[in-house]
Design an enzyme around this catalytic site. Structure first.
Site, short mmCIF file in Angstrom:
data_model
loop_
_atom_site.label_atom_id
_atom_site.label_comp_id
_atom_site.label_asym_id
_atom_site.label_seq_id
_atom_site.Cartn_x
_atom_site.Cartn_y
_atom_site.Cartn_z
CD GLU A 1 -3.79 -6.16 2.45
OE1 GLU A 1 -4.62 -5.54 3.12
OE2 GLU A 1 -2.57 -5.95 2.50
CD GLU B 1 -2.97 -1.13 2.29
OE1 GLU B 1 -4.04 -1.68 2.08
OE2 GLU B 1 -2.71 -0.54 3.36
C1 BG6 Z 1 -4.29 -3.09 4.89
C2 BG6 Z 1 -2.94 -3.61 5.32
O1 BG6 Z 1 -4.30 -1.75 5.17
O2 BG6 Z 1 -5.42 -3.56 5.51
C3 BG6 Z 1 -2.95 -4.75 6.29
O3 BG6 Z 1 -2.15 -3.91 4.21
C4 BG6 Z 1 -4.12 -4.59 7.23
O4 BG6 Z 1 -1.71 -4.81 6.93
C5 BG6 Z 1 -5.41 -4.65 6.41
O5 BG6 Z 1 -4.15 -5.50 8.27
C6 BG6 Z 1 -6.67 -4.58 7.24
O6 BG6 Z 1 -6.61 -3.50 8.10
P1 BG6 Z 1 -6.83 -3.64 9.66
O7 BG6 Z 1 -6.53 -2.30 10.18
O8 BG6 Z 1 -8.25 -4.05 9.82
O9 BG6 Z 1 -5.88 -4.68 10.11
#
Ligand code: BG6
Length: 475
Positions: free
Chosen positions: A369, A176
């Site tokens: 993701e 990201e």
């Molecule tokens: C993304 C990141 O921002 O979202 C991850 O690449 C992160 O590292 C994921 O865990 C989900 O966000 P969160 O804050 O719910 O863990």
């Protein structure tokens, strides 16, 4: 890409799951590992950093993947994973970050992880830097603000390509990368608090990371000719809050703060709108001719991205009701529902992003993701502990249906690795209770728990989706 008929997935589609070292490994001071910024961020991005490691930091143990990786990868294999996204902890390889020789014990750990993947026919998808800059680089150099980090990162990337390049095909340079604009410590190892950081320093850090990313791609071409290198962007489409042309342009401007990163990674130069934005903010960057040439020559093979939420945007300040978002917030969209953490849920937005990115860059796209962070209840069914996570199944099903639509639209999608395929520590809030996994890990926000693993209902659901190559999705 193998051609997909409408609503079917290509036969070589890379189904899998995604994680990051600091959120799963634990063992924060074992194996010669140095400290990373995560060791002073016990509460994620919700509070200022600590001076040093503190016992309330769940990431010190995380889910103990460092010792349980074989068991976990076997569970991924049971679901039928074709790929597993993990990151390498920079401070396991270079404990301080500025040494000249790597830490062999750290390298050997990832050899073992890759061995396990190979044993099960799972292709590793490796993120070189995922929110875990060595702490020494943050404390001594102010992270990516300092140009010295380009050389340190290049040395680190070269070590990785030399060691694993023949065994790992898919690489991501920075997780990201656009989030550095919003979370400078988390994403850029920048110690100066955000409210004291000058715009020039912030955008210089961005530039330094982009040059480092190009240098990593160059290193891959030299040391790992079969490797494919991708950028990784936090995707967050911004819809105009109204049809007012000023709202439409405001939405475009907001989106461009993210799209610029893909434009630079794919086209190899700064777009005009980005240069104008720098001028308007009074930012003057130091960019050498050599760096311009590097950006132009070493562009990415594919574009990967995270997608959780869309936002709205408006030019009318009185209408700007800001909600939650991934790392950074946006204007709330009144038509969408939200997760327990306020992240608005928009499956069609994923189709929109896929089409937009494909139209814009014509590069293969990888969704690395996506997922729903939710509270789970561990219950006993037929003598087995499990979680009936129909809400997670519905979220992933609806998003995957939109991936199918995008494939039918002609978009080249390489694969899908939902976030936190096994429960892990949240990045933004550092909680265990914000769970994404198909596998429940018995650990609580207060650090108690056995660390035992249990299959959730979604485990069987995802296995079936993979087995049927998407045919089992509910449309
Ligand atoms: C993304 C990141 O921002 O979202 C991850 O690449 C992160 O590292 C994921 O865990 C989900 O966000 P969160 O804050 O719910 O863990």
């Amino acid at each position: 890409m193998t051609t997909a008929t409408p609503h079917t997935f290509p036969t070589d589609f890379l189904w899998g799951g995604a994680t990051a070292a600091n959120q799963i490994e634990g063992a924060y001071n074992e194996g010669g590992k140095g400290l990373s910024i995560q060791d002073v961020m016990p509460h994620g991005i919700t509070t200022p950093r600590a001076d040093g490691p503190t016992d309330d930091n769940l990431k010190q143990v995380a889910i103990d993947f460092y010792h349980r990786y074989a068991e976990d990868i076997a569970l991924f294999a049971e679901m039928g994973f074709k790929t597993f996204r993990f990151s390498i902890a920079w401070s396991r390889i270079f404990p301080l970050g500025d040494e000249t020789e790597p830490n062999e014990e750290g390298l050997a750990f990832y050899d073992r992880v890759i061995d396990e993947c190979e044993k099960h026919g799972i292709a590793p998808l490796v993120t070189i830097s995922h929110y875990e800059t060595p702490l020494h680089l943050a404390d001594t150099y102010d992270g990516w603000v300092n140009r010295d980090l380009i050389g340190f990162y290049e040395r680190y990337a070269r070590v990785l390509f030399a060691r694993y390049g023949a065994r790992v095909k898919y690489w991501l340079t920075f997780n990201e990368i656009n989030s550095v604009l919003h979370a400078p410590l988390l994403s850029g190892g920048i110690n100066t608090p955000k409210d004291q950081l000058t715009k020039t320093d912030l955008y210089q850090a961005v530039h330094n990371e982009l040059v480092a990313s190009a240098l990593a791609t160059k290193a891959a071409r030299e040391l790992a000719p079969t490797a494919q290198v991708g950028c990784m962007i936090l995707a967050m489409p911004a819809y105009p809050l109204s049809p007012d042309p000023d709202d439409v342009f405001a939405a475009l401007t907001t989106e461009r703060t993210n799209l610029a990163f893909g434009d630079i990674h794919v086209r190899g130069e700064y777009p005009g709108y980005y240069l104008r934005s720098l001028r308007d903010q009074g930012v003057e960057l130091v960019i050498t001719d050599e760096e311009r040439a590097l950006l132009k020559e070493y562009t990415v093979d594919f574009v990967s991205f995270s997608y959780y939420v869309s936002v709205a945007e408006t030019a009318d300040v009185s209408q700007r009701v800001v909600g939650e978002g991934n790392i950074f917030p946006g204007v709330r969209n009144p038509t969408l529902k939200a997760s327990e953490w306020g992240w608005q849920i928009d499956p069609v937005g994923l189709r929109t992003v896929l089409n937009q990115f494909w139209d814009r860059w014509q590069k293969p796209l990888f969704i690395v993701e996506n997922g729903l962070g939710a509270k789970d209840e561990l219950i006993t069914v037929n003598g087995r502990k499990t979680v009936i996570d129909d809400y997670r199944i519905a979220y992933l099903n609806d998003h995957l249906v939109q991936v199918g639509e995008a494939l039918a639209d002609g978009v080249d999608v390489m694969g899908f690795t939902p976030w936190g395929c096994i429960d892990l520590v949240s990045a933004s809030t550092a909680q265990m209770s914000k769970r994404y996994g198909f596998i429940y890990v018995d650990r609580n926000d207060d650090g108690t728990g056995t660390l035992d693993r249990f299959k959730k209902k979604s485990f069987g659901w995802y296995a079936e989706v993979i087995e049927s190559n998407g045919a089992s999705l509910s449309r």
